[in-house]
Design a protein around this motif. Structure first.
Motif, PDB file in Angstrom:
ATOM      1  N   ALA A 488       0.811  -1.212   0.000  1.00 39.44           N
ATOM      2  CA  ALA A 488       0.000   0.000   0.000  1.00 39.44           C
ATOM      3  C   ALA A 488       0.850   1.270   0.000  1.00 39.44           C
ATOM      4  N   LYS A 489       2.180   1.098  -0.031  1.00 39.77           N
ATOM      5  CA  LYS A 489       3.109   2.231   0.004  1.00 39.77           C
ATOM      6  C   LYS A 489       2.918   3.077   1.272  1.00 39.77           C
ATOM      7  N   ALA A 490       2.551   2.405   2.352  1.00 38.12           N
ATOM      8  CA  ALA A 490       2.339   3.061   3.636  1.00 38.12           C
ATOM      9  C   ALA A 490       3.602   2.964   4.482  1.00 38.12           C
ATOM     10  N   LYS A 491       3.726   3.848   5.441  1.00 38.07           N
ATOM     11  CA  LYS A 491       4.869   3.850   6.336  1.00 38.07           C
ATOM     12  C   LYS A 491       4.915   2.552   7.120  1.00 38.07           C
ATOM     13  N   PRO A 492       6.067   1.875   7.163  1.00 32.17           N
ATOM     14  CA  PRO A 492       6.154   0.618   7.910  1.00 32.17           C
ATOM     15  C   PRO A 492       5.872   0.836   9.396  1.00 32.17           C
ATOM     16  N   VAL A 493       5.307  -0.192  10.021  1.00 29.80           N
ATOM     17  CA  VAL A 493       5.055  -0.152  11.456  1.00 29.80           C
ATOM     18  C   VAL A 493       6.247  -0.782  12.175  1.00 29.80           C
ATOM     19  N   THR A 494       6.545  -0.296  13.356  1.00 33.79           N
ATOM     20  CA  THR A 494       7.623  -0.879  14.148  1.00 33.79           C
ATOM     21  C   THR A 494       7.055  -1.903  15.124  1.00 33.79           C
ATOM     22  N   ALA A 495       7.912  -2.764  15.627  1.00 31.05           N
ATOM     23  CA  ALA A 495       7.474  -3.823  16.542  1.00 31.05           C
ATOM     24  C   ALA A 495       6.826  -3.247  17.790  1.00 31.05           C
ATOM     25  N   THR A 496       7.339  -2.121  18.267  1.00 27.56           N
ATOM     26  CA  THR A 496       6.790  -1.541  19.491  1.00 27.56           C
ATOM     27  C   THR A 496       5.406  -0.932  19.278  1.00 27.56           C
ATOM     28  N   GLU A 497       5.036  -0.669  18.040  1.00 29.48           N
ATOM     29  CA  GLU A 497       3.722  -0.074  17.743  1.00 29.48           C
ATOM     30  C   GLU A 497       2.619  -1.116  17.599  1.00 29.48           C
ATOM     31  N   VAL A 498       2.991  -2.382  17.460  1.00 32.38           N
ATOM     32  CA  VAL A 498       2.006  -3.415  17.147  1.00 32.38           C
ATOM     33  C   VAL A 498       1.229  -3.819  18.393  1.00 32.38           C
ATOM     34  N   THR A 499      -0.080  -3.675  18.323  1.00 26.95           N
ATOM     35  CA  THR A 499      -1.013  -4.130  19.351  1.00 26.95           C
ATOM     36  C   THR A 499      -2.188  -4.781  18.644  1.00 26.95           C
ATOM     37  N   LEU A 500      -3.076  -5.413  19.384  1.00 22.64           N
ATOM     38  CA  LEU A 500      -4.285  -5.953  18.763  1.00 22.64           C
ATOM     39  C   LEU A 500      -5.104  -4.844  18.121  1.00 22.64           C
ATOM     40  N   ASP A 501      -5.156  -3.688  18.770  1.00 18.10           N
ATOM     41  CA  ASP A 501      -5.903  -2.571  18.190  1.00 18.10           C
ATOM     42  C   ASP A 501      -5.260  -2.098  16.898  1.00 18.10           C
ATOM     43  N   TYR A 502      -3.940  -2.112  16.848  1.00 16.58           N
ATOM     44  CA  TYR A 502      -3.278  -1.717  15.594  1.00 16.58           C
ATOM     45  C   TYR A 502      -3.616  -2.716  14.485  1.00 16.58           C
ATOM     46  N   ILE A 503      -3.620  -3.998  14.804  1.00 17.27           N
ATOM     47  CA  ILE A 503      -3.973  -5.000  13.793  1.00 17.27           C
ATOM     48  C   ILE A 503      -5.410  -4.789  13.316  1.00 17.27           C
ATOM     49  N   LEU A 504      -6.306  -4.448  14.242  1.00 13.57           N
ATOM     50  CA  LEU A 504      -7.680  -4.143  13.844  1.00 13.57           C
ATOM     51  C   LEU A 504      -7.728  -2.916  12.948  1.00 13.57           C
ATOM     52  N   ASP A 505      -6.891  -1.918  13.228  1.00 15.04           N
ATOM     53  CA  ASP A 505      -6.816  -0.745  12.358  1.00 15.04           C
ATOM     54  C   ASP A 505      -6.361  -1.148  10.955  1.00 15.04           C
ATOM     55  N   GLU A 506      -5.353  -2.007  10.899  1.00 13.24           N
ATOM     56  CA  GLU A 506      -4.830  -2.418   9.588  1.00 13.24           C
ATOM     57  C   GLU A 506      -5.842  -3.264   8.826  1.00 13.24           C
ATOM     58  N   ARG A 507      -6.565  -4.109   9.541  1.00 14.70           N
ATOM     59  CA  ARG A 507      -7.637  -4.876   8.896  1.00 14.70           C
ATOM     60  C   ARG A 507      -8.690  -3.928   8.333  1.00 14.70           C
ATOM     61  N   ALA A 508      -8.999  -2.861   9.072  1.00 17.86           N
ATOM     62  CA  ALA A 508      -9.988  -1.896   8.597  1.00 17.86           C
ATOM     63  C   ALA A 508      -9.498  -1.189   7.341  1.00 17.86           C
ATOM     64  N   ARG A 509      -8.219  -0.824   7.303  1.00 16.56           N
ATOM     65  CA  ARG A 509      -7.674  -0.158   6.120  1.00 16.56           C
ATOM     66  C   ARG A 509      -7.707  -1.074   4.903  1.00 16.56           C
ATOM     67  N   GLU A 510      -7.394  -2.334   5.106  1.00 18.05           N
ATOM     68  CA  GLU A 510      -7.255  -3.263   3.976  1.00 18.05           C
ATOM     69  C   GLU A 510      -8.557  -3.954   3.609  1.00 18.05           C
ATOM     70  N   LEU A 511      -9.411  -4.281   4.590  1.00 17.87           N
ATOM     71  CA  LEU A 511     -10.498  -5.244   4.360  1.00 17.87           C
ATOM     72  C   LEU A 511     -11.892  -4.654   4.555  1.00 17.87           C
ATOM     73  N   MET A 512     -12.034  -3.338   4.555  1.00 16.81           N
ATOM     74  CA  MET A 512     -13.352  -2.729   4.718  1.00 16.81           C
ATOM     75  C   MET A 512     -14.353  -3.334   3.733  1.00 16.81           C
ATOM     76  N   TYR A 513     -15.509  -3.757   4.239  1.00 14.26           N
ATOM     77  CA  TYR A 513     -16.582  -4.393   3.472  1.00 14.26           C
ATOM     78  C   TYR A 513     -16.184  -5.742   2.869  1.00 14.26           C
ATOM     79  N   GLU A 514     -15.073  -6.312   3.295  1.00 16.91           N
ATOM     80  CA  GLU A 514     -14.700  -7.670   2.886  1.00 16.91           C
ATOM     81  C   GLU A 514     -14.774  -8.612   4.081  1.00 16.91           C
TER      82      GLU A 514
END
Length: 570
Positions: A488-514
């Motif tokens: 997606a040419k988005a800024k990479p995430v760092t290990a310290t930024e990863v949480t379940l909520d962040y994964i949910l955010d990424e799912r929302a960016r990628e999989l909305m309505y899927e």
């Protein structure tokens, strides 16, 4: 002569005496003038037809055909609310989720019907005139349907009756099996399918495969907290199934303005035959073909465009004059097709996950926001007046010159930013186009006229990231998330930024309505928390017990010989 007559007589008498001693086969009913399991599961063609029916039933549930799917999978979650403020469509949890309500009833009936039919296929394949290879193939495919249906039910309702045998007589003594028992049955069925089904690169487009089974295994093992097995199952899909993320333009509009994410959702681009190598399971639609659901004159199914795009056809300009050519939605990115605006993304999806401020002009993305998933191709954020004959605002922005019937809290459904994946700009079939030159649409438009994803590779990658995170390996989780973000040419995430909520955010960016967002949030134990936090309409009405659907009251009533307990709170 007597001897000639007596021999047949004696033979007939012997046959009569023989059959009289075996009453059960003699009296067994075998229907000849109507279909039943006894005469419908004879040869391979019969089993193919029965499995085709299961595909059709899943397609119907996913097709926005009356509220069974979109109105519960996305509405009332952190991603979307009912823009028409309808309480029965999860605008209010207290109104929409009751034991007498349509949403829980539809899910219960439809998913259990798939389970019942799958059980029949599994049972009958064991005794039918099939080769051993055919028996295994048909049974494994049916087991994966059964596993998928139970995956939906267990995360919607919690403990549910576990039925893995064909029921041929009336039964009214069902009891609820513990959630863990259901999850283990899903693992057993999906493991069988992963062992016996073909790879995704050899099955016919739309068919279940080993990759679908392993994806379901990964998600189920996460629920069982067996993270090593979840990682292993996801890895089978990501690295060993001849799948890969699409990183270059492809398909029907590859030479037109856009980007690779935009290409994923254009007409004809969903299946492997189009060159799309990240599709794992795609629901098949055909235009003007019997059984294909979609018709050029309009369709009652797959109405994602109608439900989830704004009702721009009803907008007038600031002077109250017609703002669109012919007063109808144009087939362009500017208008979203023939929408009616039932489903509107929350501010969380529209702004927050992209780092935008909803109080500022949402057209102006910060220079640091390079994510192509929020480009103008993939999220149109401005509406332009398009009628040169009636409006002096032709070519100007609705946001700069607000329409009097748009710019208030109760009529925002006429325009809002939306994901372009819900519609097919410039690719609507001729039968629903009013004027091909102007690209205006008839009122019969409203379907999304393309095949629809059930599972794409990015979802499996994000599942593996989740399993890595829960295991304590945030570095590997970040690496997986960045596979998706790099495309997606988005800024990479760092290990310290990863949480379940962040994964949910990424799912929302990628999989909305899927993705089935409600299932995802329920599985993670995040539904109530995030609805309260991000859904301004539904959030104030949700209570802790709404984490699960109620058991339909009609099912409790019909189960007269045992107690089918209701979920707490209902």
């Amino acid at each position: 002569m007597k001897n000639i007559i007596s021999r047949p007589f004696l033979f007939a008498l012997g046959v009569l005496l023989f059959t009289a001693c075996k009453e059960e086969p003699f009296l067994r009913e075998e229907p000849l003038d109507f279909y039943s399991p006894e005469n419908s599961f004879i040869n391979a063609g019969n089993f193919d037809a029965a499995l085709t029916d299961l595909y059709a039933r899943v397609r119907a549930i996913q097709s926005v055909d009356g509220g069974a799917s979109l109105y519960s999978e996305v509405l009332g979650t952190d991603l979307a609310f009912n823009a028409r403020l309808a309480p029965d469509r999860l605008g209010s949890y207290a109104v929409a989720l009751t034991p007498q309500g349509n949403i829980p009833n539809q899910h219960w009936i439809r998913w259990y019907k798939i389970i019942a039919n799958a059980n029949t296929i599994i049972s009958r394949s064991a005794t039918a005139s099939l080769t051993d290879v055919q028996k295994t193939a048909f049974s494994s495919e049916a087991k994966l349907f059964r596993a998928y249906a139970y995956f939906k039910l267990v995360h919607l309702f919690g403990d549910v009756p576990l039925i893995i045998e064909e029921i041929s007589n009336p039964k009214s003594d069902f009891t609820r099996a513990p959630k863990e028992e259901i999850l283990k049955q899903i693992v057993a069925d999906a493991t069988d399918a992963a062992t016996n089904l073909p790879n995704v690169d050899v099955v016919k487009d739309g068919k279940l495969s080993k990759a679908v089974a392993n994806h379901l295994l990964a998600e189920t093992y996460i629920s069982l907290k067996d993270y090593d097995k979840a990682i292993a199952a996801a890895t089978e899909v990501i690295e060993k199934s001849n799948l890969k993320l699409m990183n270059e333009r492809f398909g029907s509009l590859r030479n037109s303005p856009g980007d690779v994410y935009y290409d994923l959702f254009r007409v004809g681009n969903q299946n492997r035959k189009s060159g799309n190598l990240e599709s794992i399971w795609v629901i098949q639609y055909e235009l003007d073909v019997i059984g294909g659901v979609l018709t050029s004159s309009g369709s009652a199914l797959n109405n994602l465009e109608r439900s989830a795009s704004p009702a721009t056809f009803s907008i007038v300009d600031p002077d109250g004059k017609a703002s669109l050519i012919d007063g109808l939605s144009a087939s362009t990115l500017n208008s979203g097709g023939r929408g009616v605006g039932f489903v509107q993304p929350t501010d969380y999806w529209t702004y927050e996950i992209w780092g935008l401020d909803p109080k500022n002009d949402n057209r102006k993305l910060d220079a640091s926001v390079t994510d192509i998933r929020t480009s103008p191709f993939n999220i149109p954020r401005d509406f332009i007046y398009t009628n040169p004959l009636s409006t002096k605002f032709f070519g100007k922005s609705l946001l700069d010159f607000p329409a009097p019937n748009w710019n208030n809290a109760t009529s925002r459904w006429r325009w809002f930013p939306y994901p372009s994946k819900i519609t097919t700009p410039g690719q609507h079939p001729v039968g629903v186009v009013q004027d091909q030159t102007k690209l205006t649409l008839k009122t019969s438009a409203g379907a999304t006229f393309r095949d629809m994803y059930m599972i794409r590779l990015p979802e499996t990658i994000l599942l593996r990231a989740e399993a890595y995170l829960l295991k304590g390996n945030s570095a590997s989780a970040a690496a997986d998330i960045n596979l998706v973000r790099n495309r997606a040419k988005a800024k990479p995430v760092t290990a310290t930024e990863v949480t379940l909520d962040y994964i949910l955010d990424e799912r929302a960016r990628e999989l909305m309505y899927e993705e089935d967002r409600r299932i995802t949030l329920s599985r993670m134990g995040k539904l109530v928390e995030r609805v309260k936090k991000y859904n301004a309409l539904s959030g104030p009405t949700i209570q802790t017990f709404h984490a699960l659907f109620p058991i339909p009251f009609s099912e409790i009533q019909a189960n007269k010989d045992a107690r089918l307990e209701q979920n707490p709170g209902y």
